[in-house]
Design an enzyme around this catalytic site. Structure first.
Site, PDB file in Angstrom:
ATOM      1  N   SER A 118       0.855  -1.193   0.000  1.00  0.00           N
ATOM      2  CA  SER A 118       0.000   0.000   0.000  1.00  0.00           C
ATOM      3  C   SER A 118       0.878   1.226   0.000  1.00  0.00           C
ATOM      4  O   SER A 118       1.935   1.240   0.659  1.00  0.00           O
ATOM      5  CB  SER A 118      -0.892   0.033   1.241  1.00  0.00           C
ATOM      6  OG  SER A 118      -1.540   1.303   1.332  1.00  0.00           O
ATOM      7  N   TYR A 139      -1.562  -1.874  10.173  1.00  0.00           N
ATOM      8  CA  TYR A 139      -1.570  -2.093   8.722  1.00  0.00           C
ATOM      9  C   TYR A 139      -0.271  -1.582   8.107  1.00  0.00           C
ATOM     10  O   TYR A 139       0.338  -2.263   7.265  1.00  0.00           O
ATOM     11  CB  TYR A 139      -2.785  -1.360   8.159  1.00  0.00           C
ATOM     12  CG  TYR A 139      -3.051  -1.441   6.677  1.00  0.00           C
ATOM     13  CD1 TYR A 139      -3.867  -2.436   6.154  1.00  0.00           C
ATOM     14  CD2 TYR A 139      -2.572  -0.460   5.802  1.00  0.00           C
ATOM     15  CE1 TYR A 139      -4.180  -2.471   4.800  1.00  0.00           C
ATOM     16  CE2 TYR A 139      -2.874  -0.482   4.447  1.00  0.00           C
ATOM     17  CZ  TYR A 139      -3.677  -1.496   3.957  1.00  0.00           C
ATOM     18  OH  TYR A 139      -3.987  -1.521   2.611  1.00  0.00           O
TER      19      TYR A 139
END
Ligand code: 4PL
Length: 243
Positions: free
Chosen positions: A136, A149
């Site tokens: 990401s 995350y």
């Protein structure tokens, strides 16, 4: 048709970016094993693509191994692994407890390890493989409310580098695609939904990202022609961050 005759496993493929990747790899000629915690969702995508639906939790050693065994049982080979399975949190740093931290890391990082480990033997035996993990751009941006995350995605990038170094001699490449904020069911179900216009203002290309915007970068890294590229992160985010 860059994937004619190839067999691909896509995890997290019942929805969102994973599903768009399954669609794209199928459009490029691959037979696709669609794995997801949501077995009904996996079956629905697989039915549409005439593929194989597999209910599995990538954080389970047994399930990760079974994804590969079922794929080999049906198709006899596995050329491509795309790991898109992940929890997308919106949680303030001071609301993260250790149980949540562990659960997120178990899916988003341990899962990446377990499915990579499971495909290694058949890819080595074939002398060919393409491993693509979904990272990401939030890892680079330090996006708020995503502490575990970000830690997991950083770990995934480390895993990709290790796999690239140690598996290159067997004809296996390992890379990551790092999407920016994308209009997926998972993201839109969280308060991240309110960030799209703010992030759009930071992008070079001024519109909201869609799952179909990510899939072609994955298809390139999943294809034979990307063979000189390994250990890399391809940021597909409309120019939001520059790594
Ligand atoms: C910039 O990966 O990369 C929100 C939610 N904003 O999941 C992400 C950004 C989210 C991201 C992400």
């Amino acid at each position: 048709m860059k994937l004619q005759g190839r067999v691909a496993i896509v995890t997290g493929a019942a929805q969102g970016i994973g599903r768009a990747i399954a669609d794209k790899l199928h459009a490029e000629g691959a037979q696709v094993a669609v794995a997801d915690l949501n077995g009904d969702g996996a079956a629905a995508v697989a039915a549409r693509l005439e593929g194989l639906g597999i209910q599995a939790d990538v954080s389970s050693e047994q399930d990760a191994d079974r994804i590969v065994q079922e794929t080999l049982g049906r198709y006899g080979r596995v050329d491509v692994l795309v790991n898109a399975a992940a929890i997308v949190p919106f949680i303030a740093w001071d609301e993260v407890d250790f149980a949540y931290w562990r659960r997120l890391l178990s899916v988003n990082l341990d899962g990446a390890y377990l499915v990579s480990r499971a495909v290694e033997r058949p890819m080595r035996d074939a002398g060919y493989g393409r491993i693509v993990h979904i990272a990401s751009n939030a890892f680079y941006a330090g996006t708020p409310n995503m502490g575990p995350y970000l830690a997991a995605k950083g770990g995934v990038i480390g895993l990709v580098r290790a796999l690239a170094t140690e598996l290159g001699r067997y004809g296996i490449t390992a890379n990551a695609v790092a999407p920016g904020i994308t209009r997926t069911e998972g993201c839109l179900a969280t308060p991240h939904r309110d960030s799209f216009d703010f992030v759009q203002a930071l992008q070079a290309i001024p519109r909201h990202g869609l799952p179909e915007d990510i899939a072609p970068s994955v298809a390139f890294l999943a294809s034979e022609e990307s063979g000189w590229v390994t250990g890399q992160v391809l940021v597909a985010d409309a120019g939001h961050i520059r790594d």
